[in-house]
Design an enzyme around this catalytic site. Structure first.
Site, PDB file in Angstrom:
ATOM      1  N   ASP A 184     -91.721 -29.188 -20.917  1.00 33.80           N
ATOM      2  CA  ASP A 184     -90.677 -28.254 -20.506  1.00 33.80           C
ATOM      3  C   ASP A 184     -91.030 -26.870 -21.028  1.00 33.80           C
ATOM      4  O   ASP A 184     -91.338 -26.713 -22.207  1.00 33.80           O
ATOM      5  CB  ASP A 184     -89.328 -28.703 -21.084  1.00 33.80           C
ATOM      6  N   GLU A 266     -93.491 -28.523 -14.637  1.00 37.82           N
ATOM      7  CA  GLU A 266     -92.623 -28.018 -13.593  1.00 37.82           C
ATOM      8  C   GLU A 266     -93.434 -27.165 -12.631  1.00 37.82           C
ATOM      9  O   GLU A 266     -94.342 -26.454 -13.046  1.00 37.82           O
ATOM     10  CB  GLU A 266     -91.532 -27.145 -14.203  1.00 37.82           C
ATOM     11  N   ASP A 349     -84.145 -29.296 -24.743  1.00 36.14           N
ATOM     12  CA  ASP A 349     -85.496 -29.144 -24.190  1.00 36.14           C
ATOM     13  C   ASP A 349     -86.240 -30.484 -24.152  1.00 36.14           C
ATOM     14  O   ASP A 349     -87.045 -30.743 -23.248  1.00 36.14           O
ATOM     15  CB  ASP A 349     -86.303 -28.131 -25.010  1.00 36.14           C
TER      16      ASP A 349
END
Ligand code: ZN
Length: 374
Positions: A184, A266, A349
């Site tokens: 993340d 991501e 997170d």
């Protein structure tokens, strides 16, 4: 995969004069080709060559540089055309212009690297400049030696001479991953893995904050020395961010390789949308720094044979990694995740990284099922 290595040249005064003259001539030539293209409505590389090659030779350009100038102009028009088509810019009203020190590509015939000596030999209008010193880190030198391929751009920026070399790492056989390490990306924590490792951004954010304050104070005085100081600080900040990104990406890839896992990231295009910030924080979000971290991870992973998957980042921060329940209220503040449905609690997170890891596993399975079917 392709990436670039940027090195700084340290030319002698005579070499510097030759480089400056070379860029000036190449860009004067580019402007001439651009005007010809505009007037004759001929924009394709090959056709432009028929129209302009002779003239460029008579200006003093050798064959290779002349062809690169023509290609540079053709590419610039192609890019503009694509941008107009995509609706992100207005059509041109006059020929494309090139600054007198705009970047110029050099291929292997015009530029050769002596990496152990940290020198290059490069074509100039004043003959071949040999033994031009350059500086780079050891990892950069190794990357250049192993993967440099094709053209490099000669750039004169902020008084510095730079070579930007394209490198191409062949895809190695990727080890079939035993699960995924989810990463993340954020502000408070630059990178958090689903194992719970958090790479804090405090130090980097403090540097950025200090520079922002300095900028505010100095912007009032528009003196030369103020501008120079700002430029210096900006560069130092970029260097620092780069070092931090190298350390983080190395640690993440090493951990994934050690545990035979792939890496789930991501999709970077989505980061700016996902991270909604109040104004003071927004300035700290340098999207280039995130993009760079993503590139470093991808590059080091490719080299190590570690699989990388990109996942859709929607709801990774609001969804529960245990039961899947999605709710804004799951995340009462920046650091806390607490599921309103099943009660699961974790650092926000880390919870996001766990979601990313499981989406990575699903994404991998889906794309490889398609491979098998094909
Ligand atoms: Zn839950």
């Amino acid at each position: 995969m392709k990436f670039v290595v940027q090195v700084r040249l340290f030319p002698t005064p005579a070499q510097e004069a030759a480089l400056a003259d070379t860029l000036r001539l190449c860009n004067a030539a580019a402007n001439l080709v651009s005007r010809t293209a505009w007037e004759t409505k001929v924009f394709r590389n090959y056709d432009l060559r028929l129209h302009t090659y002779g003239e460029l030779k008579s200006m003093g350009l050798s064959a290779q540089p002349a062809q690169h100038v023509i290609k540079k102009v053709a590419d610039a028009y192609t890019t503009v055309k694509a941008q107009v088509k995509a609706g992100i810019r207005q059509p041109l009203e006059k020929p494309i212009g090139f600054r007198k020190d705009a970047a110029q590509p050099f291929d292997d015939r015009c530029l050769s690297w002596q990496i152990p000596d940290r020198t290059v030999s490069i074509w100039t209008t004043d003959g071949r400049a040999k033994g031009v010193r350059f500086g780079c880190s050891d990892p950069q030198a190794r990357a250049l030696a192993a993967y440099h391929k094709g053209e490099s751009d000669l750039v004169h920026r902020d008084g510095l001479w730079l070579l930007i070399a394209t490198c191409d790492v062949p895809d190695t056989d990727v080890t079939d991953p035993d699960g995924f390490l989810g990463v993340d990306l954020g502000i408070a924590n630059i990178a958090t893995t689903d194992d719970g490792t958090r790479h804090a951004g405090n130090a980097l954010n403090a540097v950025r904050h200090r520079n922002r304050e300095l900028r505010r104070r100095l912007q009032a005085k528009r003196t030369k020395s103020a501008k120079r100081l700002l430029k210096h600080r900006r560069r130092a900040e970029a260097r620092y961010a780069r070092d931090v990104n190298h350390v983080i990406s190395k640690s993440i890839v090493t951990e994934a390789a050690r545990t035979s896992r792939g890496i789930a990231l991501e999709d970077l295009g989505g980061i700016r949308e996902r991270v909604r910030l109040r104004k003071p924080q927004r300035v700290t979000l340098h999207s280039w720094a995130f993009a760079q971290l993503g590139q470093f991870i991808a590059y080091k992973a490719t080299r190590a044979g570690v699989a990388v998957v990109y996942i859709d980042p929607r709801y990774t921060s609001q969804g529960c990694s245990t039961c899947g329940h999605i709710d804004k209220k799951n995340r009462p503040d920046q650091e806390t995740f607490c599921c309103t449905s099943c009660g699961f609690a974790e650092h926000a997170d880390v919870n996001a990284a766990r979601n990313i890891a499981s989406r990575g596993a699903v994404g991998w399975a889906v794309s490889h099922a398609a491979d098998d079917a094909a």
